[in-house]
Design a protein around this motif. Structure first.
Motif, PDB file in Angstrom:
ATOM      1  N   THR A 243     -11.547  -4.600   1.300  1.00 38.86           N
ATOM      2  CA  THR A 243     -11.928  -3.653   2.345  1.00 38.86           C
ATOM      3  C   THR A 243     -11.542  -4.183   3.717  1.00 38.86           C
ATOM      4  O   THR A 243     -11.055  -3.436   4.575  1.00 38.86           O
ATOM      5  CB  THR A 243     -13.435  -3.368   2.290  1.00 38.86           C
ATOM      6  OG1 THR A 243     -13.750  -2.775   1.029  1.00 38.86           O
ATOM      7  CG2 THR A 243     -13.857  -2.434   3.412  1.00 38.86           C
ATOM      8  N   ALA A 244     -11.741  -5.466   3.931  1.00 38.29           N
ATOM      9  CA  ALA A 244     -11.377  -6.078   5.219  1.00 38.29           C
ATOM     10  C   ALA A 244      -9.879  -5.981   5.452  1.00 38.29           C
ATOM     11  O   ALA A 244      -9.425  -5.732   6.583  1.00 38.29           O
ATOM     12  CB  ALA A 244     -11.828  -7.533   5.247  1.00 38.29           C
ATOM     13  N   LEU A 245      -9.089  -6.175   4.395  1.00 40.28           N
ATOM     14  CA  LEU A 245      -7.642  -6.062   4.527  1.00 40.28           C
ATOM     15  C   LEU A 245      -7.240  -4.623   4.840  1.00 40.28           C
ATOM     16  O   LEU A 245      -6.408  -4.370   5.714  1.00 40.28           O
ATOM     17  CB  LEU A 245      -6.956  -6.542   3.247  1.00 40.28           C
ATOM     18  CG  LEU A 245      -5.426  -6.394   3.211  1.00 40.28           C
ATOM     19  CD1 LEU A 245      -4.784  -7.206   4.329  1.00 40.28           C
ATOM     20  CD2 LEU A 245      -4.880  -6.832   1.851  1.00 40.28           C
ATOM     21  N   LEU A 246      -7.826  -3.653   4.116  1.00 38.91           N
ATOM     22  CA  LEU A 246      -7.509  -2.247   4.364  1.00 38.91           C
ATOM     23  C   LEU A 246      -7.869  -1.847   5.793  1.00 38.91           C
ATOM     24  O   LEU A 246      -7.125  -1.123   6.455  1.00 38.91           O
ATOM     25  CB  LEU A 246      -8.253  -1.359   3.366  1.00 38.91           C
ATOM     26  CG  LEU A 246      -7.841  -1.485   1.902  1.00 38.91           C
ATOM     27  CD1 LEU A 246      -8.742  -0.637   1.025  1.00 38.91           C
ATOM     28  CD2 LEU A 246      -6.380  -1.067   1.724  1.00 38.91           C
ATOM     29  N   GLU A 247      -9.015  -2.333   6.266  1.00 39.05           N
ATOM     30  CA  GLU A 247      -9.439  -2.030   7.626  1.00 39.05           C
ATOM     31  C   GLU A 247      -8.427  -2.588   8.627  1.00 39.05           C
ATOM     32  O   GLU A 247      -8.067  -1.914   9.599  1.00 39.05           O
ATOM     33  CB  GLU A 247     -10.817  -2.605   7.902  1.00 39.05           C
ATOM     34  CG  GLU A 247     -11.304  -2.310   9.319  1.00 39.05           C
ATOM     35  CD  GLU A 247     -12.717  -2.808   9.554  1.00 39.05           C
ATOM     36  OE1 GLU A 247     -13.300  -3.387   8.612  1.00 39.05           O
ATOM     37  OE2 GLU A 247     -13.232  -2.617  10.655  1.00 39.05           O
TER      38      GLU A 247
ATOM     39  N   GLU B  46     -14.736   5.792   9.929  1.00 38.22           N
ATOM     40  CA  GLU B  46     -15.664   4.989  10.721  1.00 38.22           C
ATOM     41  C   GLU B  46     -15.336   3.509  10.715  1.00 38.22           C
ATOM     42  O   GLU B  46     -15.631   2.805  11.678  1.00 38.22           O
ATOM     43  CB  GLU B  46     -17.079   5.214  10.194  1.00 38.22           C
ATOM     44  CG  GLU B  46     -18.156   4.529  11.016  1.00 38.22           C
ATOM     45  CD  GLU B  46     -19.531   4.840  10.510  1.00 38.22           C
ATOM     46  OE1 GLU B  46     -20.499   4.294  11.067  1.00 38.22           O
ATOM     47  OE2 GLU B  46     -19.638   5.620   9.543  1.00 38.22           O
ATOM     48  N   LEU B  47     -14.684   3.007   9.631  1.00 40.92           N
ATOM     49  CA  LEU B  47     -14.460   1.565   9.541  1.00 40.92           C
ATOM     50  C   LEU B  47     -13.532   1.039  10.629  1.00 40.92           C
ATOM     51  O   LEU B  47     -13.466  -0.156  10.867  1.00 40.92           O
ATOM     52  CB  LEU B  47     -13.903   1.192   8.159  1.00 40.92           C
ATOM     53  CG  LEU B  47     -12.427   1.466   7.843  1.00 40.92           C
ATOM     54  CD1 LEU B  47     -12.022   0.710   6.572  1.00 40.92           C
ATOM     55  CD2 LEU B  47     -12.166   2.943   7.637  1.00 40.92           C
ATOM     56  N   VAL B  48     -12.833   1.906  11.303  1.00 44.45           N
ATOM     57  CA  VAL B  48     -11.996   1.474  12.431  1.00 44.45           C
ATOM     58  C   VAL B  48     -12.378   2.303  13.657  1.00 44.45           C
ATOM     59  O   VAL B  48     -11.505   2.821  14.364  1.00 44.45           O
ATOM     60  CB  VAL B  48     -10.496   1.612  12.096  1.00 44.45           C
ATOM     61  CG1 VAL B  48     -10.029   0.482  11.215  1.00 44.45           C
ATOM     62  CG2 VAL B  48     -10.197   2.948  11.453  1.00 44.45           C
ATOM     63  N   ARG B  49     -13.667   2.384  13.927  1.00 47.31           N
ATOM     64  CA  ARG B  49     -14.161   3.242  15.005  1.00 47.31           C
ATOM     65  C   ARG B  49     -13.538   2.882  16.360  1.00 47.31           C
ATOM     66  O   ARG B  49     -13.122   3.762  17.118  1.00 47.31           O
ATOM     67  CB  ARG B  49     -15.683   3.127  15.089  1.00 47.31           C
ATOM     68  CG  ARG B  49     -16.296   4.044  16.133  1.00 47.31           C
ATOM     69  CD  ARG B  49     -17.787   3.780  16.283  1.00 47.31           C
ATOM     70  NE  ARG B  49     -18.490   4.015  15.043  1.00 47.31           N
ATOM     71  CZ  ARG B  49     -18.932   5.213  14.679  1.00 47.31           C
ATOM     72  NH1 ARG B  49     -18.727   6.254  15.460  1.00 47.31           N
ATOM     73  NH2 ARG B  49     -19.576   5.355  13.533  1.00 47.31           N
TER      74      ARG B  49
ATOM     75  N   LEU C 271       0.822  -1.204   0.000  1.00 46.64           N
ATOM     76  CA  LEU C 271       0.000   0.000   0.000  1.00 46.64           C
ATOM     77  C   LEU C 271       0.859   1.259   0.000  1.00 46.64           C
ATOM     78  O   LEU C 271       0.524   2.262  -0.635  1.00 46.64           O
ATOM     79  CB  LEU C 271      -0.927   0.002   1.220  1.00 46.64           C
ATOM     80  CG  LEU C 271      -2.071  -1.011   1.179  1.00 46.64           C
ATOM     81  CD1 LEU C 271      -2.731  -1.120   2.545  1.00 46.64           C
ATOM     82  CD2 LEU C 271      -3.108  -0.610   0.127  1.00 46.64           C
ATOM     83  N   ALA C 272       1.989   1.201   0.722  1.00 52.68           N
ATOM     84  CA  ALA C 272       2.884   2.353   0.752  1.00 52.68           C
ATOM     85  C   ALA C 272       3.465   2.642  -0.625  1.00 52.68           C
ATOM     86  O   ALA C 272       3.674   3.796  -0.993  1.00 52.68           O
ATOM     87  CB  ALA C 272       4.008   2.113   1.759  1.00 52.68           C
ATOM     88  N   GLU C 273       3.701   1.600  -1.392  1.00 52.28           N
ATOM     89  CA  GLU C 273       4.320   1.777  -2.703  1.00 52.28           C
ATOM     90  C   GLU C 273       3.301   1.964  -3.824  1.00 52.28           C
ATOM     91  O   GLU C 273       3.496   2.775  -4.722  1.00 52.28           O
ATOM     92  CB  GLU C 273       5.211   0.570  -3.024  1.00 52.28           C
ATOM     93  CG  GLU C 273       6.383   0.408  -2.064  1.00 52.28           C
ATOM     94  CD  GLU C 273       7.163  -0.868  -2.344  1.00 52.28           C
ATOM     95  OE1 GLU C 273       6.954  -1.472  -3.420  1.00 52.28           O
ATOM     96  OE2 GLU C 273       7.973  -1.273  -1.486  1.00 52.28           O
ATOM     97  N   GLY C 274       2.207   1.168  -3.767  1.00 50.46           N
ATOM     98  CA  GLY C 274       1.264   1.193  -4.882  1.00 50.46           C
ATOM     99  C   GLY C 274      -0.065   1.847  -4.609  1.00 50.46           C
ATOM    100  O   GLY C 274      -0.882   1.991  -5.525  1.00 50.46           O
ATOM    101  N   GLY C 275      -0.315   2.235  -3.362  1.00 48.30           N
ATOM    102  CA  GLY C 275      -1.590   2.866  -3.045  1.00 48.30           C
ATOM    103  C   GLY C 275      -2.725   1.868  -2.967  1.00 48.30           C
ATOM    104  O   GLY C 275      -2.526   0.645  -2.941  1.00 48.30           O
ATOM    105  N   LEU C 276      -3.944   2.403  -2.951  1.00 51.63           N
ATOM    106  CA  LEU C 276      -5.123   1.564  -2.762  1.00 51.63           C
ATOM    107  C   LEU C 276      -5.405   0.644  -3.942  1.00 51.63           C
ATOM    108  O   LEU C 276      -6.231  -0.256  -3.843  1.00 51.63           O
ATOM    109  CB  LEU C 276      -6.343   2.453  -2.505  1.00 51.63           C
ATOM    110  CG  LEU C 276      -6.284   3.297  -1.232  1.00 51.63           C
ATOM    111  CD1 LEU C 276      -7.499   4.196  -1.129  1.00 51.63           C
ATOM    112  CD2 LEU C 276      -6.169   2.413   0.005  1.00 51.63           C
TER     113      LEU C 276
ATOM    114  N   GLN D  25       1.003   6.422   1.956  1.00 54.34           N
ATOM    115  CA  GLN D  25       0.065   7.264   1.223  1.00 54.34           C
ATOM    116  C   GLN D  25      -1.359   6.727   1.303  1.00 54.34           C
ATOM    117  O   GLN D  25      -2.319   7.496   1.409  1.00 54.34           O
ATOM    118  CB  GLN D  25       0.500   7.361  -0.243  1.00 54.34           C
ATOM    119  CG  GLN D  25      -0.328   8.315  -1.094  1.00 54.34           C
ATOM    120  CD  GLN D  25      -0.070   9.757  -0.713  1.00 54.34           C
ATOM    121  OE1 GLN D  25       1.076  10.135  -0.463  1.00 54.34           O
ATOM    122  NE2 GLN D  25      -1.098  10.564  -0.652  1.00 54.34           N
ATOM    123  N   ALA D  26      -1.513   5.417   1.246  1.00 57.80           N
ATOM    124  CA  ALA D  26      -2.858   4.841   1.281  1.00 57.80           C
ATOM    125  C   ALA D  26      -3.551   5.146   2.596  1.00 57.80           C
ATOM    126  O   ALA D  26      -4.739   5.434   2.639  1.00 57.80           O
ATOM    127  CB  ALA D  26      -2.789   3.334   1.054  1.00 57.80           C
TER     128      ALA D  26
END
Length: 257
Positions: free
Chosen positions: A63-67, A123-126, A32-37, A109-110
């Motif tokens: 989405t679950a991974l990003l969260e 909100e996804l990590v409230r 994610l740091a290199e390639g973004g979302l 960056q992501a």
């Protein structure tokens, strides 16, 4: 012969599952740091050295991974805030934490893109966000009690400043805290009476411009050229004395002396 499910239910299987999950999260952070979302789960699996099925078992959707990545990052910062509460200088601890939040966000960056414009985090990590806010509030309160941070600063103020500083930090050529971001952090400091932020102008020395010592020369008597000094009352004098005034009168009327 044991089934894959029974293998995973053993202590060794659970340890392997935890190790694989940690590998996937670490790989996702780097990707994610290199390639973004836009990075794919297949790319994350390749970097982690596991099969795509392993990634999907732990994180069924992107989405679950990003969260999970976001939550892990926030929990790491929360842990840092808890450790800094034991620091001997609360002011130094608070500003060190602020600098770490800004510079580490810049390196991902992501994660920056997932921060909303009006708060931190989304909100996804409230739950992780609530823990982060509490830890930040504790650091802020300690620094304010010490007198190192301005008393009117609130946690929402700090979060809003984080968002702006992260945007500034993106333009920095290296991982050091950018000078404009440092200036913003400096604005959070308490301004003690003995240490003004800006140097006051030197007070002007009072001066009476109409005093005899000014730069305008005194007028001279038209009869004897003696300087005429103002009396300060009534109409300005035209002659130095009554005798010169009488001489001027005689000249105007051509009266012989």
């Amino acid at each position: 012969m044991s089934t894959p499910t029974s293998i995973r239910s053993t202590p060794n299987g659970r340890a392997d599952a935890r190790r694989n999950r940690a590998l996937v999260l670490a790989a996702a952070q780097r990707a994610l740091a290199e390639g973004g979302l836009a990075v794919s789960l297949a790319e994350v699996a390749r970097r982690a050295g596991v099969g795509a099925g392993t990634v999907y078992r732990h994180f069924p959707t992107k989405t679950a991974l990003l969260e999970a990545v976001m939550q892990q990052r926030i929990d790491r910062l929360t842990g840092l805030a808890h450790r800094l509460r034991d620091a001997p200088d609360p002011g130094v601890a608070f500003f060190s934490f602020c600098a770490e939040v800004i510079t580490s966000s810049h390196r991902n960056q992501a994660v920056c893109d997932m921060v909303s414009n009006d708060g931190w985090p989304r909100e996804l990590v409230r739950d992780a966000g609530a823990r982060f806010h509490t830890a930040l509030g504790d650091l802020l309160a300690d620094a304010q009690r010490q007198g190192a941070v301005r008393a009117d600063l609130t946690v929402p103020d700090v979060l809003a400043l984080f968002t702006g500083c992260v945007a500034i930090q993106r333009q920095a050529p290296d991982h050091e805290l950018a000078r404009p971001a440092a200036l913003i952090l400096d604005a959070m400091r308490a301004h003690h009476p003995g240490r003004p932020v800006t140097k006051h102008r030197n007070a002007a020395t009072p001066r009476d411009e109409s005093a005899p010592g000014n730069e305008t020369p005194a007028p001279r008597c038209p009869i004897c050229t003696t300087p005429i000094h103002p009396t300060g009352t009534g109409r300005p004098a035209r002659y130095c004395s009554a005798a010169c005034r009488q001489k001027a009168h005689r000249r105007r009327h051509a009266i012989p002396v």
